[in-house]
Write a protein that holds these residues in place. Structure first.
Motif, PDB file in Angstrom:
ATOM      1  N   ILE B  94       0.842  -1.197   0.000  1.00 43.88           N
ATOM      2  CA  ILE B  94       0.000   0.000   0.000  1.00 43.88           C
ATOM      3  C   ILE B  94       0.875   1.245   0.000  1.00 43.88           C
ATOM      4  O   ILE B  94       0.590   2.214  -0.704  1.00 43.88           O
ATOM      5  N   LEU B  95       1.983   1.189   0.771  1.00 43.20           N
ATOM      6  CA  LEU B  95       2.883   2.340   0.798  1.00 43.20           C
ATOM      7  C   LEU B  95       3.426   2.628  -0.602  1.00 43.20           C
ATOM      8  O   LEU B  95       3.529   3.790  -1.009  1.00 43.20           O
ATOM      9  N   SER B  96       3.738   1.570  -1.374  1.00 41.09           N
ATOM     10  CA  SER B  96       4.203   1.797  -2.745  1.00 41.09           C
ATOM     11  C   SER B  96       3.138   2.502  -3.566  1.00 41.09           C
ATOM     12  O   SER B  96       3.437   3.419  -4.335  1.00 41.09           O
ATOM     13  N   LYS B  97       1.891   2.077  -3.387  1.00 37.55           N
ATOM     14  CA  LYS B  97       0.814   2.728  -4.139  1.00 37.55           C
ATOM     15  C   LYS B  97       0.653   4.182  -3.702  1.00 37.55           C
ATOM     16  O   LYS B  97       0.402   5.068  -4.529  1.00 37.55           O
ATOM     17  N   ILE B  98       0.821   4.412  -2.390  1.00 37.88           N
ATOM     18  CA  ILE B  98       0.682   5.789  -1.896  1.00 37.88           C
ATOM     19  C   ILE B  98       1.797   6.661  -2.466  1.00 37.88           C
ATOM     20  O   ILE B  98       1.569   7.800  -2.878  1.00 37.88           O
ATOM     21  N   ILE B  99       3.016   6.097  -2.508  1.00 45.28           N
ATOM     22  CA  ILE B  99       4.143   6.881  -3.050  1.00 45.28           C
ATOM     23  C   ILE B  99       3.879   7.223  -4.512  1.00 45.28           C
ATOM     24  O   ILE B  99       4.092   8.359  -4.949  1.00 45.28           O
ATOM     25  N   SER B 100       3.371   6.256  -5.253  1.00 48.30           N
ATOM     26  CA  SER B 100       3.109   6.558  -6.673  1.00 48.30           C
ATOM     27  C   SER B 100       2.000   7.595  -6.778  1.00 48.30           C
ATOM     28  O   SER B 100       2.058   8.475  -7.650  1.00 48.30           O
ATOM     29  N   HIS B 101       1.017   7.523  -5.883  1.00 50.16           N
ATOM     30  CA  HIS B 101      -0.038   8.548  -5.893  1.00 50.16           C
ATOM     31  C   HIS B 101       0.553   9.919  -5.620  1.00 50.16           C
ATOM     32  O   HIS B 101       0.193  10.913  -6.256  1.00 50.16           O
ATOM     33  N   TRP B 102       1.503   9.986  -4.669  1.00 56.43           N
ATOM     34  CA  TRP B 102       2.099  11.290  -4.347  1.00 56.43           C
ATOM     35  C   TRP B 102       2.933  11.799  -5.523  1.00 56.43           C
ATOM     36  O   TRP B 102       2.908  12.980  -5.850  1.00 56.43           O
ATOM     37  N   ILE B 103       3.663  10.881  -6.179  1.00 57.17           N
ATOM     38  CA  ILE B 103       4.459  11.308  -7.329  1.00 57.17           C
ATOM     39  C   ILE B 103       3.550  11.875  -8.414  1.00 57.17           C
ATOM     40  O   ILE B 103       3.876  12.854  -9.084  1.00 57.17           O
ATOM     41  N   LEU B 104       2.364  11.270  -8.574  1.00 53.16           N
ATOM     42  CA  LEU B 104       1.481  11.674  -9.667  1.00 53.16           C
ATOM     43  C   LEU B 104       0.626  12.882  -9.329  1.00 53.16           C
ATOM     44  O   LEU B 104       0.179  13.586 -10.250  1.00 53.16           O
ATOM     45  N   THR B 105       0.337  13.139  -8.055  1.00 50.79           N
ATOM     46  CA  THR B 105      -0.479  14.316  -7.740  1.00 50.79           C
ATOM     47  C   THR B 105       0.283  15.327  -6.885  1.00 50.79           C
ATOM     48  O   THR B 105       0.232  16.519  -7.164  1.00 50.79           O
ATOM     49  N   GLY B 106       0.984  14.869  -5.843  1.00 50.78           N
ATOM     50  CA  GLY B 106       1.662  15.807  -4.945  1.00 50.78           C
ATOM     51  C   GLY B 106       2.736  16.612  -5.661  1.00 50.78           C
ATOM     52  O   GLY B 106       2.748  17.843  -5.597  1.00 50.78           O
ATOM     53  N   ILE B 107       3.626  15.925  -6.370  1.00 50.26           N
ATOM     54  CA  ILE B 107       4.736  16.630  -7.021  1.00 50.26           C
ATOM     55  C   ILE B 107       4.240  17.616  -8.080  1.00 50.26           C
ATOM     56  O   ILE B 107       4.670  18.774  -8.092  1.00 50.26           O
ATOM     57  N   PRO B 108       3.298  17.221  -8.953  1.00 47.88           N
ATOM     58  CA  PRO B 108       2.795  18.222  -9.902  1.00 47.88           C
ATOM     59  C   PRO B 108       2.153  19.425  -9.213  1.00 47.88           C
ATOM     60  O   PRO B 108       2.332  20.568  -9.682  1.00 47.88           O
ATOM     61  N   ILE B 109       1.455  19.184  -8.093  1.00 58.25           N
ATOM     62  CA  ILE B 109       0.856  20.324  -7.382  1.00 58.25           C
ATOM     63  C   ILE B 109       1.952  21.243  -6.863  1.00 58.25           C
ATOM     64  O   ILE B 109       1.871  22.470  -6.985  1.00 58.25           O
ATOM     65  N   ILE B 110       3.027  20.651  -6.306  1.00 53.31           N
ATOM     66  CA  ILE B 110       4.131  21.475  -5.808  1.00 53.31           C
ATOM     67  C   ILE B 110       4.737  22.281  -6.954  1.00 53.31           C
ATOM     68  O   ILE B 110       5.031  23.463  -6.820  1.00 53.31           O
ATOM     69  N   LEU B 111       4.884  21.628  -8.119  1.00 52.05           N
ATOM     70  CA  LEU B 111       5.510  22.316  -9.247  1.00 52.05           C
ATOM     71  C   LEU B 111       4.602  23.402  -9.819  1.00 52.05           C
ATOM     72  O   LEU B 111       5.083  24.417 -10.327  1.00 52.05           O
ATOM     73  N   LEU B 112       3.283  23.194  -9.739  1.00 52.70           N
ATOM     74  CA  LEU B 112       2.365  24.204 -10.270  1.00 52.70           C
ATOM     75  C   LEU B 112       2.173  25.373  -9.308  1.00 52.70           C
ATOM     76  O   LEU B 112       1.771  26.457  -9.740  1.00 52.70           O
ATOM     77  N   SER B 113       2.444  25.137  -8.004  1.00 52.99           N
ATOM     78  CA  SER B 113       2.072  26.151  -7.019  1.00 52.99           C
ATOM     79  C   SER B 113       2.748  27.513  -7.220  1.00 52.99           C
ATOM     80  O   SER B 113       2.097  28.533  -6.983  1.00 52.99           O
ATOM     81  N   PRO B 114       4.035  27.592  -7.671  1.00 53.79           N
ATOM     82  CA  PRO B 114       4.587  28.946  -7.872  1.00 53.79           C
ATOM     83  C   PRO B 114       3.800  29.753  -8.899  1.00 53.79           C
ATOM     84  O   PRO B 114       3.556  30.954  -8.707  1.00 53.79           O
ATOM     85  N   LEU B 115       3.375  29.075  -9.959  1.00 53.56           N
ATOM     86  CA  LEU B 115       2.598  29.756 -10.998  1.00 53.56           C
ATOM     87  C   LEU B 115       1.308  30.326 -10.412  1.00 53.56           C
ATOM     88  O   LEU B 115       0.967  31.503 -10.614  1.00 53.56           O
ATOM     89  N   LEU B 116       0.595  29.475  -9.643  1.00 49.82           N
ATOM     90  CA  LEU B 116      -0.662  29.929  -9.057  1.00 49.82           C
ATOM     91  C   LEU B 116      -0.407  30.989  -7.996  1.00 49.82           C
ATOM     92  O   LEU B 116      -1.204  31.910  -7.825  1.00 49.82           O
ATOM     93  N   GLY B 117       0.720  30.873  -7.279  1.00 51.43           N
ATOM     94  CA  GLY B 117       1.091  31.907  -6.326  1.00 51.43           C
ATOM     95  C   GLY B 117       1.266  33.251  -7.017  1.00 51.43           C
ATOM     96  O   GLY B 117       0.818  34.288  -6.511  1.00 51.43           O
TER      97      GLY B 117
END
Lengths: 250, 221
Positions: B94-117
């Motif tokens: 499950i942790l592997s699935k969670i990590i892949s979920h974070w890579i697919l949603t968390g990281i893009p959100i972090i990368l998009l946040s400066p633009l939205l800021g």
């Protein structure tokens, strides 16, 4: 002890014994509420700062205590049901949720009524109010998860997991919102030293204690009544339920 | 290569082959943030005050949207059941699935946040603090969300239910993260908030995979 618990916890015995226990909760509740309300609303002195309107405290504070107490009961009995597979614990957890949600709602409404004359507004985003509101959300989430499953066994287990996760979260939520914003008056009855020398007049403290005991009795009575119904529904295919129904029909 | 890395790679590969499942929550994130200036006010002074809160709420909602799919497909095609009955550690799977979920949603959100800021007139200091809070706390969002997702895995039409279960549990993260950004805008100390976010991350990293495994076993029995 363990054998006694197991014997009592069998749905059939519970159904039989609880019928005798309910009056022991119900009549003291009525008596204590009458005494407590009379003491609180008539005898207790007027508050030097808040005037008459502080008297809603005698409903508000016990309701707020109950809202947290019942959540703990719910999560602990859910955990007991999860670990030791005691059917009755699951029933207690399930039927406690709407009662707890009602007490939480009552605490929020009486708080709003109290807040209007004191703070000049029905609602403030204060730490205690916010954590009480979040507690209401936790109750509602618990109830809607429990209703989402077809199989009552799975429903109890899944919602117990949620309740325990919520129980771990409650202190975190409480401290995070306390840290975030606080306007609510501090607790008048909290720690042990304060019980020895409370920041509250004895004529105000006594009705408060009476009311909080009476609310616990009310919870006990309501919980047992609802649990009896729930036991009948869950065991509807058993022979003893048929016998009970036949006897009551006569 | 062990089974946990394989699970991680498999989830990433599935997402790459079906990019809309990853892109839609991000698109939702961008669109919902850009609604706020239209609804509230285009004034830079107003927007910069509430920017952190808006971005944080929007990122929570988009994480929630994507969490619905975390176990759903694997449940439908039976892979999840195989994971539960396999001899490998279910919490680690499950942790592997969670990590892949974070890579697919968390990281893009972090990368998009400066633009939205920038859209919301956050200054550069605020943007960097926002990115730090997102980096610290989006993994917690995925971890706590996985508990909810595994509780509802067998239920039909469970999208709304998931948000009911999970959003109250996200509240501490929201409070600490957005207050860190707004304090940083005033030049105040924010280590306290960051420590709290770190503590929440550590606790959820240790507990969430196990609770989620328990919940999956309950849902699948």
């Amino acid at each position: 002890m363990w054998k006694w618990i197991q014997a009592f916890a069998s749905p059939q015995n519970f159904y039989r014994i609880s019928k005798k226990i309910i009056p022991w909760f119900l009549y003291p509740f009525i008596a204590l509420t009458l005494v407590g309300l009379y003491w609180g609303l008539v005898i207790a002195p007027i508050d030097y700062q808040q005037g008459e309107s502080y008297r809603i405290m005698f409903v508000h504070v016990p309701a707020a205590w109950m809202s947290m107490f019942i959540y703990i009961v719910l999560a602990v009995s859910g955990g007991i049901g999860l670990i030791w597979q005691i059917k009755l614990a699951n029933v207690v957890a399930k039927v406690s949720a709407p009662i707890g949600a009602s007490f939480t709602f009552l605490a929020l409404v009486t708080g709003a009524v109290w807040g209007k004359p004191m703070w000049g507004t029905w609602w403030v985003w204060d730490a205690r109010l916010t954590s009480e509101l979040i507690l209401l959300f936790l109750y509602l989430a618990y109830m809607s998860l429990g209703n989402a499953f077809d199989n009552p066994k799975t429903a109890s287990k899944a919602s117990s997991v949620l309740a325990i996760v919520g129980l771990i979260n409650i202190p975190i939520i409480h401290y995070s919102v306390t840290w975030w914003n606080t306007l609510h008056q501090g607790a008048s009855v909290s720690s042990v030293e304060k019980i020895a020398a409370p920041a509250i007049h004895p004529d105000m403290l006594m009705p408060l204690i009476l009311m909080s005991i009476s609310f616990k009795l009310l919870y006990g009575a309501l919980m047992l009544m609802r649990a009896r119904d729930e036991v009948l529904i869950r065991e509807q295919n058993m022979r003893w339920v048929k016998n009970v129904i036949m006897e009551d029909g006569k | 290569m062990n089974i946990y890395m394989q699970t991680l790679k498999r989830d990433l590969r599935i997402a790459i082959r079906n990019p809309s499942s990853v892109l839609n929550p991000l698109l939702f994130f961008v669109i919902s943030v850009s609604l706020f200036p239209l609804a509230i006010s285009p004034e830079s002074s107003t927007l910069s005050q509430i920017a952190a809160g808006i971005i944080w709420v929007a990122s929570m909602l988009s994480v929630l949207l994507s969490l619905n799919a975390l176990f759903h497909n694997d449940f439908e095609n039976g892979v999840l059941e195989q994971m539960v009955i396999s001899h490998h550690s279910l919490p680690l799977l499950i942790l592997s699935k969670i990590i892949s979920h974070w890579i697919l949603t968390g990281i893009p959100i972090i990368l998009l946040s400066p633009l939205l800021g920038l859209f919301l007139f956050l200054d550069s200091n605020g943007i960097s603090v926002l990115m730090i809070t997102l980096l610290l706390a989006t993994p917690s969002l995925s971890l706590i969300g996985a508990i909810g997702a595994s509780l509802i895995v067998g239920i039909k039409n469970s999208g709304m239910l998931l948000s009911l279960l999970i959003l109250p549990l996200y509240i501490p993260i929201l409070i600490f993260a957005s207050s860190a950004v707004s304090q940083a805008q005033f030049g105040l100390e924010i280590t306290g908030q960051l420590y709290f976010l770190g503590a929440i991350l550590v606790v959820s990293l240790m507990a969430a995979p196990f609770v989620s495994a328990l919940a999956l076993k309950i849902s699948l029995e």
